[in-house]
Design a protein around this motif. Sequence first.
Motif, PDB file in Angstrom:
ATOM      1  N   SER A   1      -2.417  13.617  -4.177  1.00  0.00           N
ATOM      2  CA  SER A   1      -2.707  14.245  -2.890  1.00  0.00           C
ATOM      3  C   SER A   1      -4.218  14.407  -2.717  1.00  0.00           C
ATOM      4  CB  SER A   1      -2.017  15.606  -2.762  1.00  0.00           C
ATOM      5  OG  SER A   1      -2.548  16.513  -3.698  1.00  0.00           O
ATOM      6  N   SER A   2      -4.601  14.636  -1.481  1.00  0.00           N
ATOM      7  CA  SER A   2      -6.013  14.843  -1.187  1.00  0.00           C
ATOM      8  C   SER A   2      -6.151  15.781   0.005  1.00  0.00           C
ATOM      9  CB  SER A   2      -6.717  13.513  -0.893  1.00  0.00           C
ATOM     10  OG  SER A   2      -6.136  12.866   0.233  1.00  0.00           O
TER      11      SER A   2
ATOM     12  N   ASN B   1      -0.455  13.822   1.379  1.00  0.00           N
ATOM     13  CA  ASN B   1       0.265  13.476   0.160  1.00  0.00           C
ATOM     14  C   ASN B   1       0.382  11.972   0.024  1.00  0.00           C
ATOM     15  OD1 ASN B   1       0.795  16.077  -0.884  1.00  0.00           O
ATOM     16  ND2 ASN B   1       2.422  16.350   0.607  1.00  0.00           N
ATOM     17  N   HIS B   2       0.108  11.473  -1.143  1.00  0.00           N
ATOM     18  CA  HIS B   2       0.233  10.027  -1.430  1.00  0.00           C
ATOM     19  C   HIS B   2       0.708   9.885  -2.865  1.00  0.00           C
ATOM     20  CE1 HIS B   2      -3.952  11.017  -2.549  1.00  0.00           C
ATOM     21  NE2 HIS B   2      -4.163  11.273  -1.272  1.00  0.00           N
ATOM     22  N   SER B   3       1.936  10.335  -3.107  1.00  0.00           N
ATOM     23  CA  SER B   3       2.463  10.452  -4.467  1.00  0.00           C
ATOM     24  C   SER B   3       2.675   9.105  -5.149  1.00  0.00           C
ATOM     25  CB  SER B   3       3.757  11.255  -4.467  1.00  0.00           C
ATOM     26  OG  SER B   3       4.707  10.623  -3.640  1.00  0.00           O
ATOM     27  N   THR B   4       2.749   8.023  -4.373  1.00  0.00           N
ATOM     28  CA  THR B   4       3.001   6.706  -4.986  1.00  0.00           C
ATOM     29  C   THR B   4       1.726   5.875  -5.100  1.00  0.00           C
ATOM     30  OG1 THR B   4       3.560   5.756  -2.827  1.00  0.00           O
ATOM     31  CG2 THR B   4       5.378   6.672  -4.134  1.00  0.00           C
ATOM     32  N   ILE B   5       0.595   6.494  -4.996  1.00  0.00           N
ATOM     33  CA  ILE B   5      -0.685   5.776  -5.028  1.00  0.00           C
ATOM     34  C   ILE B   5      -0.873   5.087  -6.379  1.00  0.00           C
ATOM     35  CG2 ILE B   5      -2.020   7.756  -5.838  1.00  0.00           C
ATOM     36  CD1 ILE B   5      -4.269   6.847  -3.914  1.00  0.00           C
TER      37      ILE B   5
ATOM     38  N   ASP C   1       0.838  -1.199   0.000  1.00  0.00           N
ATOM     39  CA  ASP C   1       0.000   0.000   0.000  1.00  0.00           C
ATOM     40  C   ASP C   1       0.875   1.252   0.000  1.00  0.00           C
ATOM     41  OD1 ASP C   1      -2.378  -1.538   2.253  1.00  0.00           O
ATOM     42  OD2 ASP C   1      -2.235  -1.571   0.077  1.00  0.00           O
ATOM     43  N   ALA C   2       0.375   2.308  -0.669  1.00  0.00           N
ATOM     44  CA  ALA C   2       1.155   3.535  -0.786  1.00  0.00           C
ATOM     45  C   ALA C   2       1.321   4.208   0.566  1.00  0.00           C
ATOM     46  CB  ALA C   2       0.472   4.479  -1.765  1.00  0.00           C
ATOM     47  N   LYS C   3       2.452   4.879   0.731  1.00  0.00           N
ATOM     48  CA  LYS C   3       2.717   5.608   1.964  1.00  0.00           C
ATOM     49  C   LYS C   3       2.069   6.978   1.865  1.00  0.00           C
ATOM     50  CE  LYS C   3       6.676   7.460   4.507  1.00  0.00           C
ATOM     51  NZ  LYS C   3       6.266   6.973   5.830  1.00  0.00           N
ATOM     52  N   THR C   4       1.627   7.514   3.004  1.00  0.00           N
ATOM     53  CA  THR C   4       1.048   8.847   3.054  1.00  0.00           C
ATOM     54  C   THR C   4       1.879   9.763   3.933  1.00  0.00           C
ATOM     55  OG1 THR C   4      -0.358   8.314   4.942  1.00  0.00           O
ATOM     56  CG2 THR C   4      -1.274   7.907   2.753  1.00  0.00           C
ATOM     57  N   THR C   5       1.799  11.063   3.642  1.00  0.00           N
ATOM     58  CA  THR C   5       2.494  12.078   4.435  1.00  0.00           C
ATOM     59  C   THR C   5       1.489  13.119   4.881  1.00  0.00           C
ATOM     60  OG1 THR C   5       4.512  11.751   3.143  1.00  0.00           O
ATOM     61  CG2 THR C   5       4.387  13.726   4.498  1.00  0.00           C
ATOM     62  N   GLN C   6       1.438  13.350   6.187  1.00  0.00           N
ATOM     63  CA  GLN C   6       0.534  14.338   6.751  1.00  0.00           C
ATOM     64  C   GLN C   6       1.303  15.245   7.704  1.00  0.00           C
ATOM     65  OE1 GLN C   6      -2.393  10.882   8.042  1.00  0.00           O
ATOM     66  NE2 GLN C   6      -3.484  12.859   8.117  1.00  0.00           N
ATOM     67  N   PRO C   7       0.867  16.501   7.848  1.00  0.00           N
ATOM     68  CA  PRO C   7       1.506  17.349   8.859  1.00  0.00           C
ATOM     69  C   PRO C   7       1.195  16.789  10.237  1.00  0.00           C
ATOM     70  CG  PRO C   7      -0.436  18.419   7.932  1.00  0.00           C
ATOM     71  CD  PRO C   7      -0.190  17.197   7.113  1.00  0.00           C
TER      72      PRO C   7
ATOM     73  N   ALA D   1      -9.100  15.992  17.308  1.00  0.00           N
ATOM     74  CA  ALA D   1      -8.806  14.565  17.206  1.00  0.00           C
ATOM     75  C   ALA D   1      -7.547  14.379  16.370  1.00  0.00           C
ATOM     76  CB  ALA D   1      -9.968  13.815  16.546  1.00  0.00           C
ATOM     77  N   VAL D   2      -7.065  13.143  16.309  1.00  0.00           N
ATOM     78  CA  VAL D   2      -6.012  12.776  15.357  1.00  0.00           C
ATOM     79  C   VAL D   2      -6.696  12.258  14.100  1.00  0.00           C
ATOM     80  CG1 VAL D   2      -4.026  11.300  14.891  1.00  0.00           C
ATOM     81  CG2 VAL D   2      -4.391  12.216  17.200  1.00  0.00           C
ATOM     82  N   TYR D   3      -6.317  12.816  12.957  1.00  0.00           N
ATOM     83  CA  TYR D   3      -6.913  12.447  11.677  1.00  0.00           C
ATOM     84  C   TYR D   3      -5.907  11.642  10.870  1.00  0.00           C
ATOM     85  CZ  TYR D   3     -10.859  15.436  12.670  1.00  0.00           C
ATOM     86  OH  TYR D   3     -11.984  15.978  13.241  1.00  0.00           O
ATOM     87  N   TYR D   4      -6.328  10.475  10.430  1.00  0.00           N
ATOM     88  CA  TYR D   4      -5.461   9.572   9.685  1.00  0.00           C
ATOM     89  C   TYR D   4      -5.900   9.512   8.223  1.00  0.00           C
ATOM     90  CZ  TYR D   4      -4.172   7.680  14.289  1.00  0.00           C
ATOM     91  OH  TYR D   4      -3.736   7.514  15.585  1.00  0.00           O
ATOM     92  N   CYS D   5      -4.943   9.732   7.339  1.00  0.00           N
ATOM     93  CA  CYS D   5      -5.134   9.533   5.906  1.00  0.00           C
ATOM     94  C   CYS D   5      -4.484   8.205   5.550  1.00  0.00           C
ATOM     95  CB  CYS D   5      -4.492  10.684   5.139  1.00  0.00           C
ATOM     96  SG  CYS D   5      -4.392  10.467   3.354  1.00  0.00           S
ATOM     97  N   ILE D   6      -5.237   7.317   4.934  1.00  0.00           N
ATOM     98  CA  ILE D   6      -4.739   5.965   4.670  1.00  0.00           C
ATOM     99  C   ILE D   6      -5.017   5.619   3.215  1.00  0.00           C
ATOM    100  CG2 ILE D   6      -4.937   3.525   5.293  1.00  0.00           C
ATOM    101  CD1 ILE D   6      -6.172   4.543   7.980  1.00  0.00           C
ATOM    102  N   VAL D   7      -4.015   5.097   2.555  1.00  0.00           N
ATOM    103  CA  VAL D   7      -4.210   4.576   1.201  1.00  0.00           C
ATOM    104  C   VAL D   7      -4.314   3.062   1.311  1.00  0.00           C
ATOM    105  CG1 VAL D   7      -3.167   4.234  -1.058  1.00  0.00           C
ATOM    106  CG2 VAL D   7      -3.088   6.481   0.029  1.00  0.00           C
ATOM    107  N   ARG D   8      -5.362   2.522   0.782  1.00  0.00           N
ATOM    108  CA  ARG D   8      -5.647   1.097   0.926  1.00  0.00           C
ATOM    109  C   ARG D   8      -5.752   0.445  -0.440  1.00  0.00           C
ATOM    110  NH1 ARG D   8     -11.118  -1.426   3.605  1.00  0.00           N
ATOM    111  NH2 ARG D   8     -10.461  -3.625   3.590  1.00  0.00           N
ATOM    112  N   GLY D   9      -5.060  -0.673  -0.586  1.00  0.00           N
ATOM    113  CA  GLY D   9      -5.011  -1.369  -1.858  1.00  0.00           C
ATOM    114  C   GLY D   9      -6.372  -1.795  -2.348  1.00  0.00           C
ATOM    115  N   GLY D  10      -6.505  -1.907  -3.635  1.00  0.00           N
ATOM    116  CA  GLY D  10      -7.791  -2.250  -4.213  1.00  0.00           C
ATOM    117  C   GLY D  10      -8.093  -3.719  -4.268  1.00  0.00           C
ATOM    118  N   THR D  11      -7.112  -4.538  -3.890  1.00  0.00           N
ATOM    119  CA  THR D  11      -7.354  -5.983  -3.955  1.00  0.00           C
ATOM    120  C   THR D  11      -8.107  -6.452  -2.729  1.00  0.00           C
ATOM    121  OG1 THR D  11      -5.220  -6.393  -2.912  1.00  0.00           O
ATOM    122  CG2 THR D  11      -5.284  -6.378  -5.312  1.00  0.00           C
ATOM    123  N   SER D  12      -8.812  -7.542  -2.891  1.00  0.00           N
ATOM    124  CA  SER D  12      -9.529  -8.115  -1.763  1.00  0.00           C
ATOM    125  C   SER D  12      -8.547  -8.528  -0.680  1.00  0.00           C
ATOM    126  CB  SER D  12     -10.317  -9.337  -2.235  1.00  0.00           C
ATOM    127  OG  SER D  12     -10.983  -9.943  -1.147  1.00  0.00           O
TER     128      SER D  12
END
Lengths: 115, 111
Positions: free
Chosen positions: B70-71, B23-27, B1-7, B84-95
């Motif tokens: 990015s998003s 940021n998720h430039s390798t998505i 899964d792609a890595k994300t970067t958040q402040p 709160a703590v907000y998490y941005c997560i990139v999740r693979g499309g495979t089952s």
Amino acid sequence: DAGVIQSPRHEVTEMGQEVTLRCKPISGHNSLFWYRQTMMRGLELLIYFNNNVPIDDSGMPEDRFSAKMPNASFSTLKIQPSEPRDSAVYFCASSLGGEANYGYTFGSGTRLTVV
Amino acid sequence: DAKTTQPPSMDCAEGRAANLPCNHSTISGNEYVYWYRQIHSQGPQYIIHGLKNNETNEMASLIITEDRKSSTLILPHATLRDTAVYYCIVRGGTSGSRLTFGEGTQLTVNP
């Protein structure tokens, strides 16, 4: 819908004792996940079940940890023997399916303290 | 899964919009962008997710750039309870792909 139900909410135990954490997923959800959260390591996935079958337990830290899902409405995470470094908040989550389009619903967690 | 970067942290005034970047430039093309938040001592709470298009629900809006690198999560009228703590997560499309949490952004909404 009562959501994902975990018990107990808090557990304090002595080192060397067996600890059992319990989880009831949302009815109809067929995927279940156990996470552990500590200040040092954040949220870590321990094990993942799909249709009551363990799919990936690579996150289970060592043989002292075991998890079961005897039916679709109940899962346990057992630590035997417990150690102080196991102190953490343990979360259970369930999902409608394993596909990436389904989000997880988390329970309120069990705060475990091993003294 | 792609890595994300958040402040690591952000502040927002109550009643104003909170815009949380990720940021998720390798998505990859089949990977979803998920947002969760965790209010102190509670379990993570699902907010929203998307694949390519912008999404909106009763909690927030998700804006994904055209190149998907990015998003931005938008809370239109932040309240103190949104701290709160907000998490941005990139999740693979495979089952069978998992939600892997990073360190997230600590959002503090100030009165």
